[in-house]
Design an enzyme around this catalytic site. Sequence first.
Site, PDB file in Angstrom:
ATOM      1  N   SER A   1      -6.020   5.022   0.098  1.00  0.00           N
ATOM      2  CA  SER A   1      -5.255   3.691  -0.069  1.00  0.00           C
ATOM      3  C   SER A   1      -6.600   3.412  -1.211  1.00  0.00           C
ATOM      4  O   SER A   1      -7.907   2.793  -0.909  1.00  0.00           O
ATOM      5  CB  SER A   1      -4.708   3.239   1.282  1.00  0.00           C
ATOM      6  OG  SER A   1      -4.442   1.666   0.416  1.00  0.00           O
ATOM      7  N   SER A   2      -6.439   2.331  -2.189  1.00  0.00           N
ATOM      8  CA  SER A   2      -7.226   1.146  -2.506  1.00  0.00           C
ATOM      9  C   SER A   2      -7.664   0.341  -1.445  1.00  0.00           C
ATOM     10  O   SER A   2      -6.709  -0.547  -1.412  1.00  0.00           O
ATOM     11  CB  SER A   2      -6.977   0.848  -4.321  1.00  0.00           C
ATOM     12  OG  SER A   2      -6.182   1.756  -4.579  1.00  0.00           O
TER      13      SER A   2
ATOM     14  N   SER B   1       0.755  -1.216  -0.057  1.00  0.00           N
ATOM     15  CA  SER B   1       0.023   0.055   0.054  1.00  0.00           C
ATOM     16  C   SER B   1       1.040   1.428   0.073  1.00  0.00           C
ATOM     17  O   SER B   1       1.454   1.418   0.912  1.00  0.00           O
ATOM     18  CB  SER B   1      -0.804  -0.184   1.187  1.00  0.00           C
ATOM     19  OG  SER B   1      -1.411   0.998   1.003  1.00  0.00           O
ATOM     20  N   GLY B   2       0.912   2.218  -0.465  1.00  0.00           N
ATOM     21  CA  GLY B   2       1.213   3.530  -1.008  1.00  0.00           C
ATOM     22  C   GLY B   2       2.530   3.407  -2.040  1.00  0.00           C
ATOM     23  O   GLY B   2       3.522   4.138  -1.942  1.00  0.00           O
TER      24      GLY B   2
ATOM     25  N   GLU C   1       1.776  -8.345   2.178  1.00  0.00           N
ATOM     26  CA  GLU C   1       1.451  -7.757   3.529  1.00  0.00           C
ATOM     27  C   GLU C   1       1.617  -8.294   4.500  1.00  0.00           C
ATOM     28  O   GLU C   1       1.271  -9.537   4.575  1.00  0.00           O
ATOM     29  CB  GLU C   1       0.799  -6.622   3.222  1.00  0.00           C
ATOM     30  CG  GLU C   1       0.982  -5.451   2.049  1.00  0.00           C
ATOM     31  CD  GLU C   1      -0.499  -4.824   2.274  1.00  0.00           C
ATOM     32  OE1 GLU C   1       0.024  -2.933   1.795  1.00  0.00           O
ATOM     33  OE2 GLU C   1      -1.552  -4.619   2.553  1.00  0.00           O
TER      34      GLU C   1
ATOM     35  N   GLY D   1      -0.338  -5.888  -2.369  1.00  0.00           N
ATOM     36  CA  GLY D   1       1.159  -6.859  -2.959  1.00  0.00           C
ATOM     37  C   GLY D   1       0.402  -7.682  -1.374  1.00  0.00           C
ATOM     38  O   GLY D   1      -0.127  -7.097  -0.341  1.00  0.00           O
TER      39      GLY D   1
ATOM     40  N   ASN E   1      -1.374   5.048   3.859  1.00  0.00           N
ATOM     41  CA  ASN E   1      -1.170   6.397   1.852  1.00  0.00           C
ATOM     42  C   ASN E   1      -2.731   6.568   2.605  1.00  0.00           C
ATOM     43  O   ASN E   1      -4.109   6.509   2.285  1.00  0.00           O
ATOM     44  CB  ASN E   1      -1.706   4.796   1.030  1.00  0.00           C
ATOM     45  CG  ASN E   1      -1.564   5.683  -0.451  1.00  0.00           C
ATOM     46  OD1 ASN E   1      -2.108   6.509  -0.381  1.00  0.00           O
ATOM     47  ND2 ASN E   1      -2.234   4.535  -1.859  1.00  0.00           N
TER      48      ASN E   1
ATOM     49  N   THR F   1      -1.649   2.187  -7.912  1.00  0.00           N
ATOM     50  CA  THR F   1      -2.694   3.123  -8.358  1.00  0.00           C
ATOM     51  C   THR F   1      -2.124   3.910  -9.338  1.00  0.00           C
ATOM     52  O   THR F   1      -3.150   4.263 -10.454  1.00  0.00           O
ATOM     53  CB  THR F   1      -3.770   3.820  -7.539  1.00  0.00           C
ATOM     54  OG1 THR F   1      -4.017   2.634  -6.790  1.00  0.00           O
ATOM     55  CG2 THR F   1      -4.755   4.627  -8.173  1.00  0.00           C
TER      56      THR F   1
END
Length: 1011
Positions: free
Chosen positions: A160-161, A107-108, A388, A386, A157, A112
């Site tokens: 964040s999605s 994330s981050g 995590e 990804g 993020n 995206t």
Amino acid sequence: MESALTARDRVGVQDFVLLENHTSEAAFIENLRKRFKENLIYTYIGSVLVSVNPYKDLEIYTKNHMERYRGINFYEVSPHIYAVSDNSYRSMRTERKDQCILISGESGAGKTEASKKILQYYAVTCPASDQVETVKDRLLQSNPVLEAFGNAKTLRNDNSSRFGKYMDIQFDFKGAPVGGHILNYLLEKSRVVHQNHGERNFHIFYQLIEGGEEDLLRRLGLERNPQQYQYLVKGNCPKVSSINDRSDWKVVRKALSVIGFSEDEVEELLNIIASVLHLGNIQYGGEDSGNAYITTDTQIKYLARLLGVDGSVLKEALTHKKIIAKGEELKSPLNLEQASSARDALSKAVYGRTFTWLVNKINVSLAYKDETYKNASVIGLLDIYGFEVFQHNSFEQFCINYCNEKLQQLFIELTLKSEQDEYEAEGITWEPVQYFNNKIICDLVEEKFKGIISILDEECLRPGDASDITFLEKLENTVGGHAHLTTHKLTDGKTRKVMGREEFRLLHYAGEVNYNVNGVLSCTHSLCFVLPQVMCMSDNKILTQCFDRAELKDSRRPETAATQFKTSLAKLMEILMSKEPSYVRCIKPNDAKQAGRFDEVLIRHQVKYLGLMENLRVRRAGFAYRRHYETFLQRYKSLCPETWPSWQGKLADGVSTLVKHLGYKPEEYKLGRSKIFIRFPKTLFATEDALETRKHSLGERESHVSHAVVVQAWWKGILACRRARRRREAANTIRRFIKGFIYRHNERCPENEYFLDYVRYSFLMKLRRNLPKTVLDKSWPTPPTALIEVTQLYTRHCVKLHSGPTSCFGERPASPFRLEQKMVASEIFKNKKDNYPQSVPKLFVGTRLNGEEINPKVLQSLGSEKMKYAVPVTKYDRKGYKARPRQLLLTSNSAVIVEEAKLKQRIDYAALKGISVSSLSDGVFVLHVPTEDKKQKGDVVLQSDHIIETLTKVAICADKVNSININQGSITFTMGQGREGIIDFTSGSELLVAKAKNGHLSVTAPRLNSR
Ligand SMILES: Nc1ncnc2c1ncn2[C@@H]1O[C@H](COP(=O)(O)OP(=O)(O)O)[C@@H](O)[C@H]1O
Ligand SMILES: [Mg+2]
């Protein structure tokens, strides 16, 4: 890539395969660091793009950059997301094979953003039409909508999605984007009801509250204060500095209409969003019996209206559950805990299903409508979280990591396969690579009956008191012996210290992760309350689509979330397998979202979890570098005398000659069918360094040579052009000449005018050269047909004027007056004076001196006397015969001899006794005056260069035509005071006038005409 090989010390290598020590993680990270410091955020591992989030805007996404990467070979330019985009696009166009770009990272890390950059690249660079513009707009506008409903601020993020996204972009046969389709995965629904400290719920809630118009909020029963809503206060972070909810709201509203949402649909969508907030604010009280009841009736009122359901039914549904006892459906009251759980489950379900509805709605808008696009080609973009690892890893984390496990498997399989295929195609023996095959872990998770998901399903759906712990026990019993799984109970003492009792540990390809089983069952369980029934009855059209009545009637047990995910993942793998993949691996440089900070520990962690070292190992399996013979030879040919400046033979032989000359050892390289494979980067670097040195020496010479070549080429070009022009003109002339000759007897017309003009011209030129020499010569060149008529006319005219064509001898026709003088001259001199014939062709002029050549004083003293003729003459003194320049002026009354301003002598015509001249060709003549005239100083001896003309004029003016004596031998004249002088004339070779020894004036004149 080649372009930056030389700068590698400063900026590292553009492709990790060129790392000398490719197995060293430290070298890998050092290369990343070098590049990151220079703002070079992209690096390849073969064709995989590694991207490090710069956390600042870099000027590398302009239209110019897009153009630079368009249609260019991967390795010719520095690594870029556009290069990957373009490469996929071109492969799709040329090979007609569907493509996919897999973007992963934590994330981050910039997934995206990367997918947006790819989409923008296609929107800008692909061919377009009006219809395509709409699709492009919709594709681009789908992002803000999906981000509003699916993204949230997290600790890692700000945007964040919270869902995985796979998007197909469809292209028509011309390569224009004509449609799209989105698949969404695993929305993090738990966020709807709970957020960790410092995090927020999905953006849309805050956007609505901050940006929604007063009117709208009133209708929805909302206040403009997020703190009022239980679902928005958990993270204690309603405002985020990097986010402007109000302006984002406007963007989203606009995007919704671009995508094609009607006002009613937007209204219903917002009703649902508001309902979730109201649901969150429902509170329960506990009866003595422990049963829960609702204490917040206002919320129910709003909910009933917004959801379009009966308030009391909803109330009951939120406090009761459905049980089936002895085949009969009964409702049983819920306790406080169960009721809150039911409420939250409803919120999550409503939000989750609405999100899926939203995606479907966008898909309808993006779907290409034209039948002819049936065979569209596709590029898929996968933007998915990804691998995590957190302190506490929940069921959702388990799903995410499982997904990454699958993607890694796919990646290794496909990369290995493509490597193997290439070796085979090139005829090079494949040397097996040692790599970690994670199939064993995938099986552990997904295998039927024995896999973790199957066990979870079974536990979830079995009757009886299944719990999270019973699930853990079942795991231990079924797969406890698996090498990649352990639990607190099964493990050794050392690991037990770092594991909780409710955890199981999976040994992923990327590392070990402990998963907590707490809440696993409720998480995977579908809504088992009466709520779906209530939702089906809703007036809200979106909800009725989300909660299908058919679902209620289905007597089969509903699929658990885990199975649903497994199925959708299997489908995704199928989709990806059918396409040619490209990879973008995103890395986050630090946790503080700061530009320029390179946190090595964090990065090492990601390099490991993204499996980048494994990627590199597979890609470097045999050889670090490979290039087509042509490319290789073109670049390095200057390093070998045989291949420089060009190699005429087969490319493979050229490369072979070149590498032998460079001293490559057999183990350093292999020659395939169309490519050279170089095993070690150092071999390539040595060659590259040699090229650099060579370039310097070649540079100057080459530039001179190339300049000379340019000048030469230019000059040769000019000469060739001139030659061609002349040849063209010559051909035209010949053509015109032939045509003219054929038409020569016709009237003048475009076909013959050139020819006729030419004939005339050449006749006149010939005439000019061959004019008759004398007036007596009657010969005349024969004119061409075109000139016969005019020649006859002309000669007739001349004869009439001059009794011969004399006057047309190159001069304009003489006036009749002057012709008359000529006649007089003829009378006087013809056959008498030797130089007369020479005078005949020359016209007599009006005067030999014009007004400016005669002194004004002379003119003044002449007064009104009319000047008839003037000529420069030489006067010979009576004594000593000294020659003096004088002017002879003939007026109407007298002949006047002038010395500059002085009138030296005036001889009235009446007093002019006679004129003497010799028969020879000289110009000497004597004007005789009466001796008794005291005013006169005696006869005047003069000489004129135009003797015939001068004397004819004198004779005419003085009316003395008959008084001209032409003498042979000598002339006697008076010198005044009774003395006489004698002029002797003799023939000689040249004209000479001088005083002779005998005191006479001697004149020698050449003989011009023999008589
Ligand atoms: N290429 C980039 N250039 C500049 N900033 C970027 C880039 N990629 C990511 N970022 C920054 O990082 C933030 C997080 O990126 P995002 O793509 O949302 O991450 P992910 O989707 O991987 O969670 C973005 O909001 C942006 O500020
Ligand atoms: Mg994202």
